[in-house]
Write a protein that holds these residues in place. Structure first.
Motif, mmCIF file in Angstrom:
data_model
loop_
_atom_site.group_PDB
_atom_site.id
_atom_site.type_symbol
_atom_site.label_atom_id
_atom_site.label_comp_id
_atom_site.label_asym_id
_atom_site.label_seq_id
_atom_site.Cartn_x
_atom_site.Cartn_y
_atom_site.Cartn_z
ATOM 1 N N ASP A 278 0.850 -1.189 0.000
ATOM 2 C CA ASP A 278 0.000 0.000 0.000
ATOM 3 C C ASP A 278 0.889 1.244 0.000
ATOM 4 O OD1 ASP A 278 -1.743 2.071 0.448
ATOM 5 O OD2 ASP A 278 -2.712 1.188 2.205
ATOM 6 N N PRO A 279 0.873 2.037 -1.084
ATOM 7 C CA PRO A 279 1.738 3.220 -1.157
ATOM 8 C C PRO A 279 1.459 4.260 -0.075
ATOM 9 C CG PRO A 279 0.872 2.653 -3.323
ATOM 10 C CD PRO A 279 0.122 1.827 -2.340
ATOM 11 N N SER A 280 0.273 4.198 0.522
ATOM 12 C CA SER A 280 -0.073 5.184 1.552
ATOM 13 C C SER A 280 0.167 4.670 2.963
ATOM 14 C CB SER A 280 -1.540 5.596 1.411
ATOM 15 O OG SER A 280 -2.400 4.499 1.656
ATOM 16 N N HIS A 281 0.413 3.368 3.107
ATOM 17 C CA HIS A 281 0.643 2.792 4.436
ATOM 18 C C HIS A 281 1.628 1.637 4.301
ATOM 19 C CE1 HIS A 281 -0.448 2.098 8.678
ATOM 20 N NE2 HIS A 281 -0.257 0.815 8.397
ATOM 21 N N THR A 282 2.906 1.936 4.509
ATOM 22 C CA THR A 282 3.960 0.953 4.322
ATOM 23 C C THR A 282 4.362 0.339 5.661
ATOM 24 O OG1 THR A 282 5.738 2.571 4.593
ATOM 25 C CG2 THR A 282 4.816 2.294 2.358
ATOM 26 N N ARG A 283 5.362 -0.531 5.599
ATOM 27 C CA ARG A 283 5.832 -1.167 6.824
ATOM 28 C C ARG A 283 6.355 -0.132 7.818
ATOM 29 N NH1 ARG A 283 9.514 -6.439 6.468
ATOM 30 N NH2 ARG A 283 7.502 -7.399 6.024
ATOM 31 N N ALA A 284 6.917 0.964 7.325
ATOM 32 C CA ALA A 284 7.365 2.034 8.234
ATOM 33 C C ALA A 284 6.195 2.530 9.079
ATOM 34 C CB ALA A 284 7.971 3.184 7.434
ATOM 35 N N ASN A 285 5.046 2.735 8.453
ATOM 36 C CA ASN A 285 3.859 3.155 9.200
ATOM 37 C C ASN A 285 3.405 2.068 10.160
ATOM 38 O OD1 ASN A 285 3.094 4.405 6.063
ATOM 39 N ND2 ASN A 285 3.375 5.784 7.784
ATOM 40 N N GLU A 286 3.474 0.830 9.711
ATOM 41 C CA GLU A 286 3.086 -0.291 10.561
ATOM 42 C C GLU A 286 3.965 -0.336 11.807
ATOM 43 O OE1 GLU A 286 1.862 -4.710 9.384
ATOM 44 O OE2 GLU A 286 4.040 -4.470 9.408
ATOM 45 N N VAL A 287 5.279 -0.122 11.620
ATOM 46 C CA VAL A 287 6.199 -0.146 12.756
ATOM 47 C C VAL A 287 5.956 1.047 13.677
ATOM 48 C CG1 VAL A 287 8.617 0.023 13.452
ATOM 49 C CG2 VAL A 287 7.962 -1.462 11.545
ATOM 50 N N MET A 288 5.821 2.227 13.098
ATOM 51 C CA MET A 288 5.631 3.423 13.920
ATOM 52 C C MET A 288 4.339 3.364 14.726
ATOM 53 S SD MET A 288 7.098 6.616 11.640
ATOM 54 C CE MET A 288 6.353 6.182 10.064
ATOM 55 N N ASN A 289 3.294 2.832 14.095
ATOM 56 C CA ASN A 289 2.003 2.745 14.780
ATOM 57 C C ASN A 289 1.860 1.473 15.611
ATOM 58 O OD1 ASN A 289 1.250 5.132 13.489
ATOM 59 N ND2 ASN A 289 0.426 4.037 11.724
ATOM 60 N N GLY A 290 2.766 0.532 15.389
ATOM 61 C CA GLY A 290 2.678 -0.760 16.064
ATOM 62 C C GLY A 290 3.801 -0.965 17.048
ATOM 63 N N ARG A 291 4.886 -1.635 16.586
ATOM 64 C CA ARG A 291 5.952 -2.010 17.504
ATOM 65 C C ARG A 291 6.573 -0.809 18.218
ATOM 66 N NH1 ARG A 291 9.904 -4.019 14.333
ATOM 67 N NH2 ARG A 291 11.327 -2.286 14.664
ATOM 68 N N GLU A 292 6.840 0.267 17.463
ATOM 69 C CA GLU A 292 7.468 1.434 18.081
ATOM 70 C C GLU A 292 6.599 1.995 19.202
ATOM 71 O OE1 GLU A 292 9.888 5.341 16.681
ATOM 72 O OE2 GLU A 292 7.951 5.001 15.717
ATOM 73 N N LYS A 293 5.321 2.146 18.942
ATOM 74 C CA LYS A 293 4.414 2.677 19.965
ATOM 75 C C LYS A 293 4.342 1.736 21.162
ATOM 76 C CE LYS A 293 -0.192 4.734 20.502
ATOM 77 N NZ LYS A 293 -0.417 4.148 21.837
ATOM 78 N N ARG A 294 4.232 0.436 20.889
ATOM 79 C CA ARG A 294 4.156 -0.541 21.988
ATOM 80 C C ARG A 294 5.409 -0.499 22.851
ATOM 81 N NH1 ARG A 294 2.381 -3.957 17.759
ATOM 82 N NH2 ARG A 294 4.381 -5.068 17.779
ATOM 83 N N VAL A 295 6.571 -0.474 22.206
ATOM 84 C CA VAL A 295 7.833 -0.513 22.943
ATOM 85 C C VAL A 295 8.016 0.741 23.788
ATOM 86 C CG1 VAL A 295 10.345 -0.427 22.683
ATOM 87 C CG2 VAL A 295 9.007 -2.095 21.382
ATOM 88 N N PHE A 296 7.794 1.902 23.186
ATOM 89 C CA PHE A 296 8.030 3.143 23.927
ATOM 90 C C PHE A 296 6.991 3.362 25.023
ATOM 91 C CE2 PHE A 296 11.036 3.829 20.619
ATOM 92 C CZ PHE A 296 11.998 4.669 21.168
ATOM 93 N N ASP A 297 5.755 2.991 24.763
ATOM 94 C CA ASP A 297 4.733 3.093 25.820
ATOM 95 C C ASP A 297 5.089 2.170 26.984
ATOM 96 O OD1 ASP A 297 3.314 4.936 24.387
ATOM 97 O OD2 ASP A 297 1.718 3.565 23.756
ATOM 98 N N ALA A 298 5.533 0.957 26.679
ATOM 99 C CA ALA A 298 5.887 0.000 27.722
ATOM 100 C C ALA A 298 7.107 0.472 28.507
ATOM 101 C CB ALA A 298 6.144 -1.367 27.113
ATOM 102 N N CYS A 299 8.094 1.059 27.821
ATOM 103 C CA CYS A 299 9.286 1.562 28.510
ATOM 104 C C CYS A 299 8.927 2.726 29.432
ATOM 105 C CB CYS A 299 10.338 1.992 27.497
ATOM 106 S SG CYS A 299 11.196 0.622 26.691
ATOM 107 N N ARG A 300 8.053 3.617 28.967
ATOM 108 C CA ARG A 300 7.619 4.730 29.825
ATOM 109 C C ARG A 300 6.879 4.214 31.047
ATOM 110 N NH1 ARG A 300 6.193 6.822 24.591
ATOM 111 N NH2 ARG A 300 7.659 8.465 23.933
ATOM 112 N N GLU A 301 6.076 3.193 30.853
ATOM 113 C CA GLU A 301 5.321 2.622 31.973
ATOM 114 C C GLU A 301 6.269 2.022 33.014
ATOM 115 O OE1 GLU A 301 1.678 -0.577 32.784
ATOM 116 O OE2 GLU A 301 2.446 -0.242 30.758
ATOM 117 N N VAL A 302 7.295 1.335 32.556
ATOM 118 C CA VAL A 302 8.285 0.767 33.475
ATOM 119 C C VAL A 302 8.975 1.871 34.260
ATOM 120 C CG1 VAL A 302 10.526 -0.401 33.581
ATOM 121 C CG2 VAL A 302 8.681 -1.364 32.195
ATOM 122 N N ALA A 303 9.379 2.946 33.560
ATOM 123 C CA ALA A 303 10.065 4.050 34.227
ATOM 124 C C ALA A 303 9.153 4.741 35.239
ATOM 125 C CB ALA A 303 10.561 5.055 33.194
ATOM 126 N N THR A 304 7.882 4.889 34.892
ATOM 127 C CA THR A 304 6.927 5.527 35.803
ATOM 128 C C THR A 304 6.685 4.674 37.039
ATOM 129 O OG1 THR A 304 5.817 6.675 33.986
ATOM 130 C CG2 THR A 304 4.573 6.401 36.034
#
Length: 441
Positions: A278-304
């Motif tokens: 999909d030219p409008s939604h590539t793997r970069a978008n999938e990662v940014m909206n998926g794994r990246e968000k999950r990882v950073f949200d989880a890391c912030r939760e651990v720090a909090t």
């Protein structure tokens, strides 16, 4: 037992938490005295760094740990190992790497085709700077490099630093495949003795021997043909990765001699893959909206919470563990078997000696001792030679500021083929990368 000083470059990566957990899991087999993480992105580095403080407080209390964005501070300390996982330009540029070609009807992928060319041209410069920084104060430190596109980076570094035998370019995809084979066969993947040949993201397993010398590849081939193929950690994978692994069945059905690296789908079936992208939604978008968000949200939760209890981000993954078991084999002269990138020099007898090939090697304190593959069949030789020429021309385009060699490289790439399309996508990528690439003339 000696304790090591380690630097992680690209500490703000989404893959870093898995690497940090692996450090904890393997603290008895690879003890570390001091660990530093460095990243040019302060915000990303802070999130991962604060998570790391909590993790180490719980699981590695005697480890001296710091994180920084100060490159001089990071590189000037005594170092034994440097683990490198940079992404020059970040996900913003990855998105352009994928979407610009797709907008022209070409494969848009992170390390393959025009996207891989774009990324490679960015990565070379930062990797050269890294080597210069490290070698200024640490002549003997091992540089273990994950930075992509690893084939292009490996070729560039070998050309620029031909006598530096402590730079080792590695990729966790063959390791991921071995672990996936292990799950499918219900066997320990570290017990496998693999025979593998190719270039990075462009290779094949020819044999997979068990402890008794029995070749498991025929059984594995049939299992894939009968039931398909999934990654070892498929429960945690985004859909695009599941689709990628699923294509292995088609490749094996069409070309049953060997078992392929998953990235070969882009070169063997570019038309089929293109239909699914999909030219409008590539793997970069999938990662940014998926794994990246999950990882950073989880890391912030651990720090909090100042606790890793119940955190989904704390797990020992293949990416993190692989670089550590590679380091252990080098540190303790174990000679364990890994698939790594080395200069060909006759290993694949009917390919150029100066190609940076990916083969099985024993890793010792003096570096890799690769195993020869011999002559490979015409079909695979032809595919590899074209890919080798593309990668070599990409490196030469960077080093010589050559527009013509960049055009030649893209024209040769199997995901492009057309010289007209190669010129069109090259011109667009030049504009997109004006802050990163050398000026091509």
């Amino acid at each position: 037992m000696k304790k090591f000083h380690v630097l992680i470059v690209g500490g703000g990566s989404t893959w870093t938490p898995g690497l940090l957990k692996s450090l904890c899991v393997r603290k008895e087999t690879f003890p570390i005295d001091h660990l530093t993480m460095v990243d040019v992105d302060e915000k990303r580095q802070e999130v991962i760094g604060e998570f790391a403080k909590v993790l180490f407080k719980e699981e590695y209390s005697d480890l001296q740990f710091t994180y920084t964005t100060d490159l001089e501070e990071a590189y000037e300390q005594p170092l034994d190992f440097v683990f490198v996982q940079m992404r020059t330009g970040g996900y913003a540029m990855r998105e352009k790497d994928e979407k610009i070609p797709l907008g022209m009807g070409l494969i848009g992928q992170e390390t393959c085709g025009p996207g891989g060319f774009s990324y490679g041209m960015r990565s070379i410069g930062d990797m050269v700077k890294l080597v210069e920084h490290v070698r200024a104060t640490n002549k003997d430190a091992w540089i273990l490099n994950y930075t992509n596109p690893a084939a292009i980076v490996a070729d560039a570094l070998k050309r620029i630093y031909p006598d530096d035998d402590r730079i080792l370019n590695i990729c966790d995809q063959p390791e991921n495949l071995l672990r996936s084979y292990g799950r499918l066969l219900n066997r320990d993947p570290r017990s496998f003795d693999p025979v593998y040949f190719g270039l990075n993201h462009f290779g094949w397993f020819t044999h997979l021997y068990d402890e008794s010398g029995h070749d498991l590849l025929p059984e594995l081939r049939q299992l894939i043909l009968d039931g398909g193929f999934r990654p070892v950690d498929y429960e945690q994978r985004d859909q695009s990765w599941l689709d990628t692994y699923a294509m292995v069945e088609q490749i094996v059905r069409d070309f049953p001699d060997y078992l392929p690296n998953t990235y070969l789908q882009y070169y063997l079936y570019p038309d089929k893959v293109l239909e699914k992208l999909d030219p409008s939604h590539t793997r970069a978008n999938e990662v940014m909206n998926g794994r990246e968000k999950r990882v950073f949200d989880a890391c912030r939760e651990v720090a909090t919470n100042q606790s890793t209890a119940g955190s989904t981000v704390v797990h020992n993954d293949a990416h993190g563990e692989f670089i550590l078991i590679v380091a252990e084999s080098i540190a303790y002269n174990r000679g364990d078997h890994f698939i790594v990138m080395v200069k060909n020099e006759g290993l694949i007898s009917n390919l150029p000696d100066d190609a940076m090939v990916e083969v099985t090697a024993s890793l010792t304190a003096n570096g890799p001792r690769p195993y020869a593959v011999g002559e490979i069949p015409v079909f695979y030789k032809g595919l590899i030679e074209a890919q080798y020429a593309y990668e070599r021309l990409t490196v030469e385009a960077y080093l010589e500021n050559s527009y013509s060699k960049a055009l030649q490289a893209l024209t040769l790439n199997r995901t492009v083929v057309s010289a007209r399309k190669a010129r069109e996508v090259l011109d667009e990528l030049i504009e997109a990368n004006k802050d990163f690439w050398p000026e091509l003339r």
